[in-house]
Design an enzyme around this catalytic site. Structure first.
Site, mmCIF file in Angstrom:
data_model
loop_
_atom_site.group_PDB
_atom_site.id
_atom_site.type_symbol
_atom_site.label_atom_id
_atom_site.label_comp_id
_atom_site.label_asym_id
_atom_site.label_seq_id
_atom_site.Cartn_x
_atom_site.Cartn_y
_atom_site.Cartn_z
ATOM 1 N NE ARG A 165 -3.520 -2.206 2.884
ATOM 2 C CZ ARG A 165 -3.277 -3.309 3.597
ATOM 3 N NH1 ARG A 165 -2.104 -3.454 4.198
ATOM 4 N NH2 ARG A 165 -4.191 -4.246 3.712
ATOM 5 C CE LYS A 200 -6.278 -0.250 4.633
ATOM 6 N NZ LYS A 200 -7.574 -0.417 3.940
ATOM 7 C CG HIS A 276 -4.808 0.331 -3.668
ATOM 8 N ND1 HIS A 276 -3.987 0.389 -2.553
ATOM 9 C CD2 HIS A 276 -5.803 -0.524 -3.349
ATOM 10 C CE1 HIS A 276 -4.485 -0.382 -1.600
ATOM 11 N NE2 HIS A 276 -5.588 -0.953 -2.064
ATOM 12 N NE ARG A 279 -3.038 -3.818 -0.993
ATOM 13 C CZ ARG A 279 -2.503 -4.614 -0.081
ATOM 14 N NH1 ARG A 279 -1.178 -4.789 -0.056
ATOM 15 N NH2 ARG A 279 -3.258 -5.234 0.806
ATOM 16 C CG HIS A 302 -6.149 -9.045 2.004
ATOM 17 N ND1 HIS A 302 -6.490 -9.499 0.746
ATOM 18 C CD2 HIS A 302 -5.896 -7.724 1.869
ATOM 19 C CE1 HIS A 302 -6.440 -8.491 -0.110
ATOM 20 N NE2 HIS A 302 -6.090 -7.412 0.547
ATOM 21 C CE1 TYR A 311 -6.468 -7.777 -6.367
ATOM 22 C CE2 TYR A 311 -6.624 -8.720 -4.170
ATOM 23 C CZ TYR A 311 -6.421 -7.631 -4.993
ATOM 24 O OH TYR A 311 -6.189 -6.394 -4.442
#
Length: 355
Positions: A165, A200, A276, A279, A302, A311
């Protein structure tokens, strides 16, 4: 109030004047107190005209509407083809009106509170094709400032090669020190070939740095401070950030967006390139090659594999397009292009993303 057909022959101002006094008072309140732009005030007005129409059709006074009425109105709009986003905006306008009415003690509760419209399907993430991604990563701008070129090339390689990110990228330090982890930053270990990333939710992960990204980073680090002079060079020597600007200070996410957009244009790619996209490209291309969803989940950081599964939809689209373009049975007899349906999992609405 006149029926809908008669009312539509009037101007908007005349239609508003025909609304119940309480609605007119509310619209005046938001116009004066909230100082709404004219366009926004018009949208509020149209939303409440629509609510009045629904109320009339249901035979229920506006101020005695119940949650079941609001849900029915939302369902009617959905059946009529209005988008999920459009319905959500209308419900938001109604919710604000009843919130104000409740404060005025005109209604005992807000009938729109807790009512949600249909869930909007999330668009698929945009990813570059493999050829375009390689074209961007391999691009060299021989006319650019060598210092800028080395930095931007290294950033591009890390974004695409590691799936970072933009916040993770600008949060990288040249190496770890006593403050790096405490202050929530990551670092690069070129000797081990790893990027230690803080993502995150303060989740840390280790991502391998490929050979091309390592080479680009080595070229950047060789001139990171020597390419500057004076006070900027002094600041750069004290600055632990991996990527810095001309003043010797840590680069911002906004700067990375701007640099990547420009680099994409110079490399001859379509407009709209941003960090992004790289990414998404990293994830899509890795999944196409390996088929290992769990590994891609770990590399992206994730928390839920459901997020990573989006994806698989990109991968299916790629395969479906290849089929339609190449297979002799992909076209119907009338010459129109055939259609490959998405797998059942792809037709479900997407989960909340932690991408």
């Amino acid at each position: 109030m006149p029926n809908k057909d008669v009312r539509e022959m009037l101007s908007l101002e005349e239609q508003i004047a025909q609304l119940p006094t309480v609605v007119v008072a509310y619209l005046e309140h938001v116009r004066v107190q909230k100082r709404l732009a004219e366009r926004t005030h018009t949208l509020y007005s149209l939303d409440l005209l629509k609510l009045q129409d629904f109320s009339n059709e249901a035979g229920v006074a506006l101020l005695v509407l119940q949650p079941n009425h609001i849900r029915r109105f939302a369902a009617q709009m959905h059946s009529a083809g209005r988008s999920a986003r459009g319905i959500a905006l209308i419900l938001s306008g109604w919710r604000s009106f009843f919130r104000w009415a409740a404060r005025q003690e005109l209604v005992p509760f807000n009938p729109v509170e807790g009512v949600r419209g249909p869930k909007a399907p999330k668009p698929l993430p945009k990813a570059l094709g493999v050829d375009d991604a390689v074209q961007l990563a391999s691009f060299q701008n021989t006319e650019a400032d060598p210092w800028i070129e080395a930095r931007d090339a290294a950033m591009t390689e890390l974004l695409y090669g590691c799936g970072l990110r933009v916040g993770e990228l600008v949060g990288l330090d040249v190496k770890a020190d006593q403050h790096t982890q405490a202050e929530g930053r990551g670092w690069i270990d070129l000797q081990a070939g790893d990027a230690h990333v803080q993502g995150k939710g303060s989740k840390r992960r280790i991502v391998p740095v490929g050979a091309m990204a390592t080479k680009a980073l080595q070229a950047w680090l060789a001139q990171r401070t020597t390419g500057l002079a004076g006070a900027a060079q002094a600041r750069a020597r004290d600055e632990v950030a991996l990527f810095i600007g001309r003043r010797g200070e840590r680069l911002t996410g906004q700067s990375v967006w701007a640099r990547l957009k420009q680099r994409g244009q110079q490399a001859g790619l379509v407009a709209g390139l941003h960090p992004h996209v790289l990414r998404h490209s990293f994830a899509s291309h890795l999944l196409q090659s390996s088929g290992d969803l769990r590994a891609v989940q770990e590399l992206l950081g994730h928390s839920s594999i459901a997020t990573t599964q989006i994806y698989t939809r990109l991968d299916f689209q790629h395969l479906a397009q290849a089929y339609e373009n190449a297979h002799p049975r992909a076209r119907r007899q009338d010459g129109a292009e055939g259609r490959v349906d998405q797998p059942p999992s792809a037709r479900k609405s997407d989960p909340e993303s932690d991408d």
